[in-house]
Scaffold this active site. Structure first.
Site, PDB file in Angstrom:
ATOM      1  N   ASP A 283      -1.118   4.386  -0.705  1.00 53.89           N
ATOM      2  CA  ASP A 283      -2.181   5.493  -0.303  1.00 53.89           C
ATOM      3  C   ASP A 283      -1.751   6.058   0.950  1.00 53.89           C
ATOM      4  O   ASP A 283      -1.088   5.578   1.762  1.00 53.89           O
ATOM      5  CB  ASP A 283      -3.237   4.645  -0.482  1.00 53.89           C
ATOM      6  CG  ASP A 283      -3.689   4.145  -1.630  1.00 53.89           C
ATOM      7  OD1 ASP A 283      -2.810   4.170  -2.560  1.00 53.89           O
ATOM      8  OD2 ASP A 283      -4.997   3.467  -1.772  1.00 53.89           O
ATOM      9  N   ASP A 284      -2.679   7.366   1.154  1.00 47.52           N
ATOM     10  CA  ASP A 284      -2.837   7.767   2.498  1.00 47.52           C
ATOM     11  C   ASP A 284      -1.764   8.856   3.012  1.00 47.52           C
ATOM     12  O   ASP A 284      -1.946   9.439   3.882  1.00 47.52           O
ATOM     13  CB  ASP A 284      -3.367   6.831   3.492  1.00 47.52           C
ATOM     14  CG  ASP A 284      -4.640   6.395   3.417  1.00 47.52           C
ATOM     15  OD1 ASP A 284      -5.184   6.487   2.261  1.00 47.52           O
ATOM     16  OD2 ASP A 284      -4.981   5.461   4.145  1.00 47.52           O
ATOM     17  N   HIS A 334      -6.235  11.204  -3.924  1.00 50.74           N
ATOM     18  CA  HIS A 334      -6.791  10.345  -2.938  1.00 50.74           C
ATOM     19  C   HIS A 334      -7.973  10.922  -2.329  1.00 50.74           C
ATOM     20  O   HIS A 334      -8.110  10.499  -1.290  1.00 50.74           O
ATOM     21  CB  HIS A 334      -5.910   9.431  -2.082  1.00 50.74           C
ATOM     22  CG  HIS A 334      -6.246   8.200  -1.616  1.00 50.74           C
ATOM     23  ND1 HIS A 334      -7.258   7.433  -2.158  1.00 50.74           N
ATOM     24  CD2 HIS A 334      -6.080   7.699  -0.409  1.00 50.74           C
ATOM     25  CE1 HIS A 334      -7.268   6.442  -1.375  1.00 50.74           C
ATOM     26  NE2 HIS A 334      -6.766   6.607  -0.226  1.00 50.74           N
ATOM     27  N   HIS A 338     -10.182  11.775   2.928  1.00 48.33           N
ATOM     28  CA  HIS A 338     -10.613  10.225   2.927  1.00 48.33           C
ATOM     29  C   HIS A 338     -12.060   9.907   3.133  1.00 48.33           C
ATOM     30  O   HIS A 338     -12.308   9.047   4.194  1.00 48.33           O
ATOM     31  CB  HIS A 338      -9.786   9.504   3.822  1.00 48.33           C
ATOM     32  CG  HIS A 338      -9.218   8.108   3.385  1.00 48.33           C
ATOM     33  ND1 HIS A 338     -10.021   7.110   4.045  1.00 48.33           N
ATOM     34  CD2 HIS A 338      -8.142   7.931   2.664  1.00 48.33           C
ATOM     35  CE1 HIS A 338      -9.393   5.954   3.254  1.00 48.33           C
ATOM     36  NE2 HIS A 338      -8.445   6.468   2.407  1.00 48.33           N
ATOM     37  N   TYR A 375     -11.192   3.733   0.239  1.00 49.11           N
ATOM     38  CA  TYR A 375     -11.769   2.276   0.330  1.00 49.11           C
ATOM     39  C   TYR A 375     -12.178   1.660  -0.888  1.00 49.11           C
ATOM     40  O   TYR A 375     -12.976   0.808  -1.033  1.00 49.11           O
ATOM     41  CB  TYR A 375     -13.165   2.542   1.256  1.00 49.11           C
ATOM     42  CG  TYR A 375     -13.066   3.223   2.450  1.00 49.11           C
ATOM     43  CD1 TYR A 375     -12.153   2.844   3.545  1.00 49.11           C
ATOM     44  CD2 TYR A 375     -13.333   4.553   2.501  1.00 49.11           C
ATOM     45  CE1 TYR A 375     -11.889   3.688   4.357  1.00 49.11           C
ATOM     46  CE2 TYR A 375     -13.069   5.392   3.600  1.00 49.11           C
ATOM     47  CZ  TYR A 375     -12.377   4.976   4.629  1.00 49.11           C
ATOM     48  OH  TYR A 375     -12.200   5.674   5.717  1.00 49.11           O
ATOM     49  N   HIS A 425       0.050   1.215   2.009  1.00 48.11           N
ATOM     50  CA  HIS A 425      -0.045   2.365   2.451  1.00 48.11           C
ATOM     51  C   HIS A 425       1.421   2.972   3.067  1.00 48.11           C
ATOM     52  O   HIS A 425       1.986   2.487   3.881  1.00 48.11           O
ATOM     53  CB  HIS A 425      -0.898   2.504   3.723  1.00 48.11           C
ATOM     54  CG  HIS A 425      -2.373   1.962   3.080  1.00 48.11           C
ATOM     55  ND1 HIS A 425      -2.988   0.816   3.079  1.00 48.11           N
ATOM     56  CD2 HIS A 425      -3.347   2.678   2.662  1.00 48.11           C
ATOM     57  CE1 HIS A 425      -4.009   0.709   2.242  1.00 48.11           C
ATOM     58  NE2 HIS A 425      -4.623   1.825   2.391  1.00 48.11           N
TER      59      HIS A 425
HETATM   60 ZN    ZN Z   1      -6.818   5.555   1.460  1.00 50.80          ZN
END
Ligand code: ZN
Length: 459
Positions: A283-284, A334, A338, A375, A425
């Site tokens: 992710d991210d 995603h 965020h 999250y 991540h």
């Molecule tokens: Zn994230």
């Protein structure tokens, strides 16, 4: 002696004249026996407007045809009439309104136009009929087409709404909405032509969004007029939702015995008996250094993974996004920045989602196939706003917290299970450091590395 030939012909003449009288009589009787509507003229002054009533192939359903050859405002209108007055008035009201709108428009523009209304009938079970009326108005060199549908219950004479068809159940509507969205998104001929904002708005689980539909033996058809969810050149969109999918969420009186349903064979190649699977998710990202490092390691193991990307990073690193996809990995949405989606309004949620969809599409030419809320924060409201269901995880590597490759490995080993979805991540170098030993361990344990969608497909 010569006989006068006229004398010989006389009995023949008699027969001919007699036949003519009989035929004429029959015609007169026939003309008087049919419904006076057949000769009705909608406008006494205009002899070129004709109305005609015919029986259709279905009992109790008649076809009314109204044709006008007026030079500037010709039209050909066909519509159904039944044995129920209220239903008939409803259809006639629609037809009359459409016709008047067309005539007024032509009067204003002084153009020559053409109006066509035609319809199709789909019988369903013993006594339901779907009527799909297609209206085409041509004016100068423009043409517009629209659809109007009715589902008629010939037993009660009533029109059936979609909410009645789906047992007035919001959960059933949500199921339909999700399915429609995912089918339209997957459709290769639509994928570059969907009008994203309108598409998301008009396929939300609201009853008024799915008013144009028809049900037939093998499918529920959902109609979208041109320029509504897809760009104009695509024309109108008809989505067939297979009856095997829709049958379980229909009100019981519309359901079909399941034994009669064609069985849908599983398309999955997965044999769960001897292969263990794991979905690695990152992710991210994308990150200019970490993501390429992880891609290299994955390649060495011929492993597939899923990358849930942030729109605001995608815009800076479109080449990395493209590489992720071309290496055979899956890309997920995603959100853009965020946020905690459960604290946002509908507009904000959709904006976070749609902007990211668009950014990933611009980078790769494809829309993401999965979505993960930041999250893991989601609720019924958030889910109802989004076209695809959220994908969470089953193992949290906590890489964001400890930033330590050894700890990542330990946590994963302790909690590993078949069909695991591991959260990591691709913005920490420590995570990139951990991927090689992690893959080595999992491979030795007999795991196959697949995308999140492959795991979800079997759940
Ligand atoms: Zn994230």
């Amino acid at each position: 002696m010569k006989k006068n030939p006229l004398n010989i012909r006389r009995p023949i003449d008699f027969v001919i004249v007699g036949l003519m009288v009989i035929v004429t009589g029959c015609i007169i009787i026939f003309l008087f026996s049919i419904n006076p509507l057949d000769f009705q003229k909608t406008n006494a002054k205009k002899s070129d407007i004709h109305m005609k009533k015919n029986h259709s192939a279905y009992p109790g359903i008649q076809i009314i045809s109204e044709i006008s050859n007026e030079s500037n405002t010709p039209y050909a209108i066909h519509y159904p009439q039944t044995e129920n007055k209220i239903f008939n008035d409803d259809v006639r009201h629609f037809v009359t309104n459409t016709k008047n709108t067309y005539l007024t428009l032509m009067k204003q523009t002084k153009h020559t136009g053409e109006l066509n209304i035609s319809f199709e009938t789909f019988p369903y079970r013993e006594h339901y009929y779907s009527f799909v009326l297609t209206t085409t108005i041509s004016e100068a060199n423009k043409q517009s087409t629209s659809t109007k549908t009715y589902l008629y219950n010939s037993k009660t004479g009533k029109n059936v709404s979609l909410s009645e068809l789906l047992n007035n159940d919001d959960a059933n509507l949500a199921t339909l909405s999700k399915h429609v969205r995912s089918e339209l998104t997957k459709n290769p001929s639509l994928k570059d032509h969907l009008l994203r904002e309108q598409f998301h708005q008009l396929t939300q689980p609201l009853w008024e969004n799915f008013q144009q539909f028809a049900i037939k033996d093998d499918a529920l058809l959902i109609f979208f007029d041109e320029n509504i969810i897809a760009s104009k050149e695509i024309g109108s969109v008809t989505l067939p939702v297979s009856l095997s999918f829709i049958n379980p969420i229909l009100a019981s009186e519309f359901q079909i015995e399941m034994q009669n349903m064609p069985t849908v064979s599983s398309t999955s190649q997965h044999t769960s008996t001897n292969v263990k699977r794991v979905a690695l998710t990152f992710d991210d990202g994308p990150h200019p250094d970490v993501t390429p490092r992880i891609l290299e390691t994955l390649k060495a193991y011929n492993a597939k993974a899923t990358f849930f990307m942030l729109g605001n990073r995608v815009q800076y690193y479109p080449d990395i996004v493209q590489t992720v996809l071309s290496n055979g990995h899956e890309i997920g949405n995603h959100t853009w920045g965020h946020p905690i989606l459960t604290k946002l309004s509908t507009e904000q949620i959709l904006s976070e989602f749609n902007k990211t969809e668009q950014a990933i599409f611009e980078a790769t030419g494809q829309y993401p196939t999965v979505f993960r809320p930041p999250y893991g924060a989601t609720n019924d409201f958030v889910e109802s706003q989004l076209p695809i269901e959220s994908t969470l995880w089953t193992i949290d590597s906590l890489d964001w917290k400890h930033r330590n490759a050894q700890q990542l490995l330990n946590i994963t080993k302790q909690t590993m299970h078949n069909d695991a979805i591991i959260l990591m991540h691709d913005i920490h170098h420590s995570t990139a450091d951990a991927v090689n030993p992690l893959l080595a361990y999992l491979q030795q344990q007999g795991y196959e590395f697949v995308t999140v969608s492959e795991i979800l497909a079997d759940q």
